[in-house]
Enzyme design. Structure first.
Site, short mmCIF file in Angstrom:
data_model
loop_
_atom_site.label_atom_id
_atom_site.label_comp_id
_atom_site.label_asym_id
_atom_site.label_seq_id
_atom_site.Cartn_x
_atom_site.Cartn_y
_atom_site.Cartn_z
N ALA A 1 0.82 -1.22 0.00
CA ALA A 1 0.00 0.00 0.00
C ALA A 1 0.85 1.27 0.00
CB ALA A 1 -0.92 0.00 1.22
N LYS B 1 -23.72 -6.74 -0.26
CA LYS B 1 -24.28 -6.83 -1.63
C LYS B 1 -25.74 -6.46 -1.65
CE LYS B 1 -24.08 -10.91 0.53
NZ LYS B 1 -23.13 -11.83 1.08
N GLY C 1 -17.14 -13.37 -2.41
CA GLY C 1 -16.20 -13.38 -1.29
C GLY C 1 -14.77 -13.02 -1.68
N GLY D 1 -20.94 -20.60 8.97
CA GLY D 1 -20.86 -19.14 8.73
C GLY D 1 -21.04 -18.75 7.28
N GLU E 1 -26.50 -16.34 5.08
CA GLU E 1 -26.85 -14.98 5.50
C GLU E 1 -27.60 -15.03 6.83
OE1 GLU E 1 -25.96 -12.04 3.66
OE2 GLU E 1 -24.75 -13.66 2.91
N LYS F 1 -25.82 -10.30 -6.08
CA LYS F 1 -24.47 -10.31 -6.65
C LYS F 1 -24.51 -10.22 -8.17
CE LYS F 1 -22.87 -13.09 -2.73
NZ LYS F 1 -22.79 -14.46 -2.22
P1 NDP Z 1 -22.18 -10.92 11.19
O1 NDP Z 1 -23.60 -10.99 11.60
O2 NDP Z 1 -21.28 -12.02 11.56
O3 NDP Z 1 -21.55 -9.55 11.73
C1 NDP Z 1 -22.25 -8.35 11.78
C2 NDP Z 1 -21.80 -7.62 13.03
O4 NDP Z 1 -22.38 -6.33 13.03
C3 NDP Z 1 -22.24 -8.32 14.32
O5 NDP Z 1 -21.14 -8.40 15.19
C4 NDP Z 1 -23.33 -7.40 14.85
O6 NDP Z 1 -23.42 -7.39 16.24
C5 NDP Z 1 -22.84 -6.05 14.36
N1 NDP Z 1 -23.87 -5.03 14.31
C6 NDP Z 1 -25.20 -5.18 14.07
N2 NDP Z 1 -25.81 -3.97 14.12
C7 NDP Z 1 -24.85 -3.07 14.42
C8 NDP Z 1 -24.86 -1.67 14.63
N3 NDP Z 1 -25.98 -0.95 14.54
N4 NDP Z 1 -23.70 -1.05 14.94
C9 NDP Z 1 -22.56 -1.77 15.04
N5 NDP Z 1 -22.49 -3.11 14.85
C10 NDP Z 1 -23.62 -3.75 14.55
O7 NDP Z 1 -22.19 -10.71 9.60
P2 NDP Z 1 -21.03 -11.07 8.58
O8 NDP Z 1 -19.73 -10.63 9.09
O9 NDP Z 1 -21.20 -12.47 8.11
O10 NDP Z 1 -21.47 -10.17 7.32
C11 NDP Z 1 -21.20 -8.80 7.26
C12 NDP Z 1 -21.48 -8.33 5.84
O11 NDP Z 1 -20.63 -9.01 4.94
C13 NDP Z 1 -22.90 -8.59 5.34
O12 NDP Z 1 -23.30 -7.54 4.50
C14 NDP Z 1 -22.76 -9.89 4.55
O13 NDP Z 1 -23.75 -10.04 3.57
C15 NDP Z 1 -21.40 -9.66 3.94
N6 NDP Z 1 -20.69 -10.85 3.50
C16 NDP Z 1 -20.55 -11.89 4.38
C17 NDP Z 1 -19.83 -13.01 4.00
C18 NDP Z 1 -19.62 -14.17 4.90
O14 NDP Z 1 -19.01 -15.15 4.48
N7 NDP Z 1 -20.08 -14.11 6.15
C19 NDP Z 1 -19.23 -13.09 2.66
C20 NDP Z 1 -19.40 -11.90 1.85
C21 NDP Z 1 -20.13 -10.84 2.27
P3 NDP Z 1 -24.40 -8.45 16.95
O15 NDP Z 1 -23.92 -9.80 16.56
O16 NDP Z 1 -24.23 -8.15 18.40
O17 NDP Z 1 -25.78 -8.17 16.43
N1 HSE Z 2 -24.38 -16.19 2.23
C1 HSE Z 2 -23.40 -15.93 1.23
C2 HSE Z 2 -23.08 -17.23 0.50
C3 HSE Z 2 -22.15 -15.36 1.87
O1 HSE Z 2 -23.50 -18.31 0.95
O2 HSE Z 2 -22.46 -17.17 -0.56
C4 HSE Z 2 -21.17 -14.82 0.87
O3 HSE Z 2 -21.65 -13.71 0.19
#
Ligand code: NDP
Ligand code: HSE
Length: 436
Positions: free
Chosen positions: A33, A105, A134, A187, A190, A205
């Site tokens: 970077a 997404k 991903g 994990g 969704e 997507k």
């Molecule tokens: P998670 O549910 O694991 O994480 C979301 C986090 O956000 C939780 O820790 C949650 O806290 C926190 N949160 C919720 N509301 C708030 C708020 N108002 N302020 C601050 N923090 C908050 O989700 P993921 O990490 O799996 O996914 C995150 C994003 O990435 C999503 O848009 C998903 O679609 C995307 N994504 C996910 C992939 C995957 O493999 N998991 C792959 C590609 C994209 P708490 O748990 O206490 O509610």
């Molecule tokens: N729920 C999504 C999947 C996570 O199964 O592909 C990655 O975007």
């Protein structure tokens, strides 16, 4: 130079992976970077859990707006998900002059036009590599790597959960419900897994990829969406016998009349590489005029694979944030004033081929009636498979593969076939793509 300051909103699956990989590879990332990248602040509803991940050196708050309000923060990373609070926070971060990275997404497929317009007005970047497939750098490939090309179509396995379910059902004969539970535990799924199994996540997507591939606005509301919940294991078996695998594909094609944008289960020839993508892996095929066919394969979900894409965006922004906004790569690959208004075609106008399964009475003349209806509709048959009726059975299954035809014609033919007294159950129709 002072490291670029990052604020993480949400430290769940992807957020924790992002933090971990940034720590582990910080030296390597800095060499790339040209500057350090430091998570300075984290917001999460569960402050205690967040602190257990980031330790004492990073400030943790429960109110994401405190991160946005911090003048020291250069980049806000939204990893909360959904269209609700995430949308407000992203727009507020842009308004505050922060660059934004998101893996969301759903948010971009539905509200992307508003978000990109706001970012363009403010001269900030919104980066979203993790939003599609991903860890696979498909956004970068479509937006930059293939920039010389006129893209003709793309087709992808872009939902890990459904591909995992289909693979496990086929290989281990497990039930849909059991495999879904496993996908949730791993994990992949969704927060609301109906988004996965009903094809909505894949359509989010596909919508984003179609915008970048063809220079059209994101139009999730016009996508055709069909998931895997109605698939039956017997169709997976019949498809195998005919030399095909069933995959949930996100497809977008340029045609003379407009753009096809659709997600549905699809028969794909077993000999295609993409048909052999198993488990939670993703793959996207892109057909373009200069390069020909390219295929991108890798992990489409999970903590660190997705973090890999989030951090790639952080590095991009770190490299580019001092550049004149007009000289940066446009959000959707094409300059905002050069977007196309090609229409998204209604499903009735889409041209594809079909797999049909008819539960029919085991009587003479049934096949002739069915093929007669297809012939009258000008639909040509590619192959027919008839299961022998079992002992004592008065019905059998008739499997028909067709050549390409327009969907409206097939709808009409299906309605006529369904009226036949010898067709004993609702006809199963699965679309087929040769991908050649
Ligand atoms: P998670 O549910 O694991 O994480 C979301 C986090 O956000 C939780 O820790 C949650 O806290 C926190 N949160 C919720 N509301 C708030 C708020 N108002 N302020 C601050 N923090 C908050 O989700 P993921 O990490 O799996 O996914 C995150 C994003 O990435 C999503 O848009 C998903 O679609 C995307 N994504 C996910 C992939 C995957 O493999 N998991 C792959 C590609 C994209 P708490 O748990 O206490 O509610
Ligand atoms: N729920 C999504 C999947 C996570 O199964 O592909 C990655 O975007």
């Amino acid at each position: 130079m002072k490291p670029i300051q990052v604020g993480l909103l949400g430290i769940g699956t992807v957020g924790s992976g992002t933090f971990e990989v940034l720590q582990r590879n910080q030296e390597e990332i800095q060499r790339r970077a040209g500057r350090g990248i430091e998570v300075a602040m984290v917001a999460d509803l569960d402050v205690a859990r967040a602190k257990s991940i980031v330790g004492t050196k990073v400030q943790v708050v429960d109110d994401a707006r405190k991160v946005i309000a911090n003048p020291e923060i250069d980049i806000v990373v939204e990893l909360i998900g959904g269209y609700g609070i995430a949308k407000q926070l992203v727009l507020e971060a842009i308004e505050a002059g922060k660059h934004v990275v998101t893996a969301n997404k759903a948010l971009l497929a539905v509200h992307g036009t508003e978000i990109f317009a706001a970012a363009h007005k403010k001269g900030v970047m919104v980066a979203f590599e993790a939003a599609v497939a991903g860890g696979i750098p498909i956004i970068k490939a479509l937006r930059e790597g293939l920039t010389a090309n006129r893209i003709q179509w793309l087709a992808g396995i872009i939902n890990g959960t459904t591909n995992f379910i289909l693979s496990e059902m086929r290989d281990k004969g497990l039930t849909f419900g059991d495999v879904l539970k496993q996908a949730q535990a791993l994990g992949y799924a969704e927060a609301d897994p109906t988004f996965d199994i009903e094809g909505v996540d894949a359509a989010h997507k596909a919508t984003i990829m179609s915008a970048i591939a063809f220079g059209i606005p994101v139009q999730f509301d016009k996508a055709y969406v069909e998931g895997i919940t109605k698939l039956e294991s017997q169709d997976i078996k019949y498809a195998e016998q005919l030399g095909y695998r069933i995959k949930l594909l996100g497809i977008s094609k340029r045609t003379a009349a407009g753009i096809e944008l659709r997600v549905h289960p699809c028969l794909v020839p077993a000999k295609r590489l993409i048909a052999n993508v198993e488990g939670a892996m993703n793959a996207v095929m892109v057909q373009a005029d200069a390069v020909g066919t390219t295929l991108y394969y890798g992990k489409g979900a999970g903590s660190e694979p997705t973090a890999s894409a989030v951090i790639a965006d952080l590095v991009d922004i770190t490299r580019l944030h001092t550049a004149d906004p007009l000289n940066r790569v446009p959000h959707l690959a094409f300059q905002p004033d050069a977007m196309s208004n090609l229409p998204i075609l209604p499903m009735a106008q889409v041209v594809t081929s079909y797999y049909l399964r008819l539960r029919v009475a085991d009587q003479a003349g049934v096949l002739a009636k069915v093929t007669g209806i297809l012939a009258n509709a000008d639909i040509s048959i590619d192959a027919v498979l008839q299961r022998e009726a079992g002992e004592g059975e008065s019905h059998t299954d008739l499997i028909i593969l067709t050549h390409d035809c327009v969907e409206a014609k097939m709808n009409q033919a299906l309605a006529e076939m369904q009226q036949l007294s010898t067709v004993l159950a609702p006809i199963t129709r699965i679309r087929k793509e040769e991908l050649n």
